[in-house]
Write a protein that holds these residues in place. Sequence first.
Motif, short mmCIF file in Angstrom:
data_model
loop_
_atom_site.label_atom_id
_atom_site.label_comp_id
_atom_site.label_asym_id
_atom_site.label_seq_id
_atom_site.Cartn_x
_atom_site.Cartn_y
_atom_site.Cartn_z
N MET A 1 0.81 -0.98 0.00
CA MET A 1 -0.11 0.44 0.04
C MET A 1 0.96 1.43 0.08
N TRP A 2 1.96 1.61 0.31
CA TRP A 2 2.61 2.40 0.87
C TRP A 2 3.90 2.86 -0.78
N GLU A 3 3.94 1.80 -0.96
CA GLU A 3 4.47 1.93 -2.41
C GLU A 3 3.74 2.60 -3.45
N LYS A 4 2.36 2.18 -3.19
CA LYS A 4 1.53 2.13 -4.45
C LYS A 4 0.80 3.96 -3.89
N VAL A 5 0.27 4.03 -3.55
CA VAL A 5 0.67 5.59 -2.28
C VAL A 5 1.58 6.95 -3.09
N GLN A 6 2.73 6.48 -2.99
CA GLN A 6 4.11 7.29 -3.22
C GLN A 6 4.27 7.27 -4.61
N GLU A 7 3.71 6.14 -5.56
CA GLU A 7 3.79 6.05 -6.68
C GLU A 7 2.56 7.15 -7.38
N THR A 8 0.66 6.57 -6.61
CA THR A 8 0.66 7.83 -7.32
C THR A 8 0.48 8.86 -6.75
N VAL A 9 1.06 9.45 -6.25
CA VAL A 9 0.83 10.34 -5.53
C VAL A 9 2.31 11.52 -6.49
N GLN A 10 3.42 10.58 -6.20
CA GLN A 10 4.23 11.03 -7.67
C GLN A 10 3.93 11.50 -9.17
N PHE A 11 2.79 10.36 -9.68
CA PHE A 11 2.15 10.74 -10.94
C PHE A 11 1.60 12.03 -11.17
N LEU A 12 0.23 12.35 -9.74
CA LEU A 12 -0.04 13.38 -9.36
C LEU A 12 0.61 15.12 -9.95
N GLN A 13 1.85 14.70 -8.72
CA GLN A 13 2.81 15.68 -8.54
C GLN A 13 3.37 16.05 -9.61
N SER A 14 3.96 15.18 -11.12
CA SER A 14 4.06 15.17 -12.10
C SER A 14 3.43 15.58 -12.73
N LYS A 15 2.13 15.48 -12.85
CA LYS A 15 0.59 16.27 -13.70
C LYS A 15 0.44 17.52 -13.13
N CYS A 16 0.36 17.59 -12.40
CA CYS A 16 -0.04 18.96 -11.86
C CYS A 16 1.05 19.60 -10.34
N ASP A 17 1.07 20.56 -10.65
CA ASP A 17 2.05 21.32 -9.94
C ASP A 17 1.46 21.63 -8.44
N PHE A 18 1.09 21.15 -7.53
CA PHE A 18 -0.13 21.81 -6.90
C PHE A 18 -0.17 21.05 -5.76
N VAL A 19 0.33 22.00 -4.15
CA VAL A 19 0.37 21.44 -3.10
C VAL A 19 -1.15 21.57 -2.18
N PRO A 20 -1.68 20.92 -2.54
CA PRO A 20 -3.48 21.00 -1.91
C PRO A 20 -3.35 21.31 -0.06
N GLU A 21 -4.30 22.09 0.90
CA GLU A 21 -4.38 22.55 1.83
C GLU A 21 -5.99 21.75 2.76
N TYR A 22 -6.77 20.96 1.68
CA TYR A 22 -7.87 20.92 1.41
C TYR A 22 -8.17 19.46 0.77
N GLY A 23 -8.42 18.62 1.22
CA GLY A 23 -9.66 17.93 0.65
C GLY A 23 -10.70 17.14 0.56
N ILE A 24 -11.43 17.52 -0.72
CA ILE A 24 -12.66 17.52 0.11
C ILE A 24 -13.05 16.21 -1.12
N ILE A 25 -14.43 14.85 -0.64
CA ILE A 25 -15.54 14.49 -1.13
C ILE A 25 -16.63 14.25 -0.92
#
Length: 270
Positions: A1-25
Amino acid sequence: MWEKVQETVQFLQSKCDFVPEYGIILGSGLGKFAKEIKITCSLPYSDIPNFPVSTVFGHKGKLLFGTVGDKKVVAMQGRFHYYEGYSMQEVTFPVRVMKYLGIQKLIVSNASGGVHTNYEVGDIILIKDHINFMPEHPLRGPNEERFGPRFVNMNEPYSKKMIAQAQKIALKNGIKVQEGIYFGLQGPTFETLAEYNMVAKMGGDCVGMSTVPEVIVARHMEIETFGISVITDIGREGFLETISHDEVLQAAKLAEPKVCLLIKKMIEND
């Protein structure tokens, strides 16, 4: 799970250079909050590595990055449910991803059935606590200490500070809100009258099929969390004859402008 989360985070950071303060579902019928977000980046779930894909009508299935006022947010336009066949780890995977994208606070919304005698269709409920009656737990199995502790303190799953903030905003803007305890069941069937009666007798004020797993995982990672629910049907004698998913979406749609205003003001005034 840790590796999958980091892989997804890195992908999203490569697409969107963005550090959000809030998450919304954004849950059933509440996806239009997306219009309140000045979007800088949008990705369909199907393009995101390790992400499930929402199968429920009314859930658009996009991850949105943008701003509300001067606050940076990441919003899930549609969520995942255990009843869709996903594991609890898959259902809550996006919450872990949002944590490592940078969020400090999480806002979750849903539609629910009201069992409290004071509730009516269209009422807005600030969730003050929950009862987990789902058949699986998102933290079952070996614990990953990098995410959080083995045993999670759940004395304040929903931030009292954020609830108080929401009450003040609601009062100032003439929005009627109530507090309540959310009861989490698996679904996907709507509850029988006997099940609604059980929920009431066990201390629940409203009942739904989501939110609880996401909040547990958020608290596992010490994310401050706020939950809001729209009562879309009533679980009492004489109210169960015609309930359908379309009616749930319609009832949520009527309350949507008030919920959107409340969430928008909470983020802007923080």
